[in-house]
Design a protein around this motif. Structure first.
Motif, mmCIF file in Angstrom:
data_model
loop_
_atom_site.group_PDB
_atom_site.id
_atom_site.type_symbol
_atom_site.label_atom_id
_atom_site.label_comp_id
_atom_site.label_asym_id
_atom_site.label_seq_id
_atom_site.Cartn_x
_atom_site.Cartn_y
_atom_site.Cartn_z
ATOM 1 N N ARG A 185 0.897 -1.215 0.004
ATOM 2 C CA ARG A 185 -0.047 0.014 -0.016
ATOM 3 C C ARG A 185 0.850 1.056 0.000
ATOM 4 N N THR A 186 1.946 1.327 0.594
ATOM 5 C CA THR A 186 2.823 2.408 0.495
ATOM 6 C C THR A 186 4.073 1.964 0.128
ATOM 7 N N TYR A 212 0.039 1.509 14.794
ATOM 8 C CA TYR A 212 0.263 0.384 13.989
ATOM 9 C C TYR A 212 1.321 -0.101 13.627
ATOM 10 N N LEU A 260 3.639 -2.542 11.102
ATOM 11 C CA LEU A 260 3.732 -3.274 9.683
ATOM 12 C C LEU A 260 5.132 -4.100 9.752
ATOM 13 N N TYR A 277 -1.977 -2.836 8.092
ATOM 14 C CA TYR A 277 -2.737 -1.669 7.847
ATOM 15 C C TYR A 277 -4.037 -1.736 8.075
ATOM 16 N N THR A 324 -6.724 5.178 6.249
ATOM 17 C CA THR A 324 -5.655 4.366 6.183
ATOM 18 C C THR A 324 -4.337 5.186 5.429
#
Length: 339
Positions: A69-70, A86, A88, A132, A161
């Protein structure tokens, strides 16, 4: 013209136009090949790729893939959103890189639609995937417009998000894996970002003037790579964000050998310039090894680790009902001499 085929369990889509020919794969919505005419009229494939399709699952080079996602690194894989922290996966030194262990680059997209000159890939990412928050639905459309390959990104979530999609193609306008130092690069950028020994953007921005990172006029990439600049030594080459001053013709890459010129335009405010410092001789097209610094990535996007640097002001934050959209275009000078 658009054609599709199944090969080794993958779906391949080929777009063919008078100026460009491009082939994509559903795994990672990957750009497998991009053919452009050189100055003598011969077709040259200007992107690096593995010898076998299965190698895209095995290796971590992200060749031609959509990253999500990033994109890029997030410090310690941690960020705070709406007061909640969060975590990851940590998959690159002490940091999370390119979306995590099973980011979009290693997932199959659906081929949801195509026309004579475009193909759209979509992916569904459930809440909690790779840590995420929020369910994310993303679409990536590749389209040929004459001598231009346009990439359009869209994403929407059901809860706040992060999103920072990019494409991680390694370009070499010579048409094969060869030293990228012989290419000339120009960037509409007055500032670049410092990175630490782990490749993480520190948040420090510096004017390019008087540094090895001044590409405001076309310069050979080797001039930077061989400069001895401390930031070049830290990153073992170019692997830095550049902050763009315009969207049209924001970057330019030129091969003296083939006469091919590529111009990059984008709606995004930055690009990570990466000189393939960690390619390690993996088998590539035509059985040639892809050694370090035999390609260059121009990864358009928002600044790496923006969520930890800008925090609640980060433009990588996406909210419910506020779709994320971006585009990048790679335009080639396909004029060539008559034989």
């Amino acid at each position: 013209m658009t054609t599709t085929e199944q090969r080794q369990g993958f779906t391949l889509v080929k777009l063919t136009g008078p100026d460009l020919k491009a082939t994509f794969m559903d795994l990672g919505a990957t750009l497998l090949s991009l053919e452009v005419r050189d100055k003598t009229g011969n077709w040259q494939d200007v992107v690096l790729g593995y010898e076998s399709l299965e190698d895209y699952e095995k290796h971590q080079g992200y060749l031609g893939t959509v990253v999500g996602r990033t994109a890029n690194r997030i410090r310690k894989g941690q960020f705070t959103l709406d007061g909640r922290q969060y975590q990851l996966p940590v998959n690159n030194g002490p940091n999370c890189n390119h979306g995590g262990v099973k980011g979009f680059s290693f997932r199959k997209f659906d081929v949801t639609s195509f026309t004579d000159d475009s193909v759209t890939f979509t992916i569904h990412s459930p809440a909690g995937e790779e840590g995420y928050p929020g369910t994310l639905d993303a679409a990536v459309t590749y389209r040929l417009e004459g001598p231009k390959l346009v990439i359009e990104y869209e994403a929407a979530t059901d809860s706040q998000t992060l999103v920072n999609l990019t494409n991680h193609t390694y370009f070499n306008l010579d048409g094969h894996a060869s030293s990228i130092g012989s290419h000339r690069l120009q960037l509409a950028s007055d500032e670049f970002g410092h990175v630490d020994k782990d490749g993480l953007f520190t948040g420090t921005r510096q004017k390019v003037e008087g540094t090895a990172f001044d590409f405001r006029q076309p310069r050979y990439v080797r001039d930077a790579l061989e400069s001895g600049d401390p930031q070049i030594e830290t990153a073992t080459g170019l692997d830095h964000p550049f902050f763009l001053t315009r969207s049209q013709d924001a970057a330019r890459l030129i091969s003296d050998s083939t006469g091919i010129e590529m111009r990059v335009s984008t709606s995004l405010p930055a690009c990570q310039i990466y000189s393939a410092n960690y390619l390690g001789g993996q088998p590539g097209k035509d059985h040639l090894p892809m050694n370090r610094q035999t390609g260059i990535c121009i990864e358009t996007g928002y600044a790496p680790d923006d969520i930890n640097i800008e925090k609640e002001n980060s433009r990588t934050i996406v909210k419910k009902g506020e779709p994320w959209k971006a585009w990048t275009a790679f335009e080639f000078d396909t004029a060539y001499e008559s034989k």
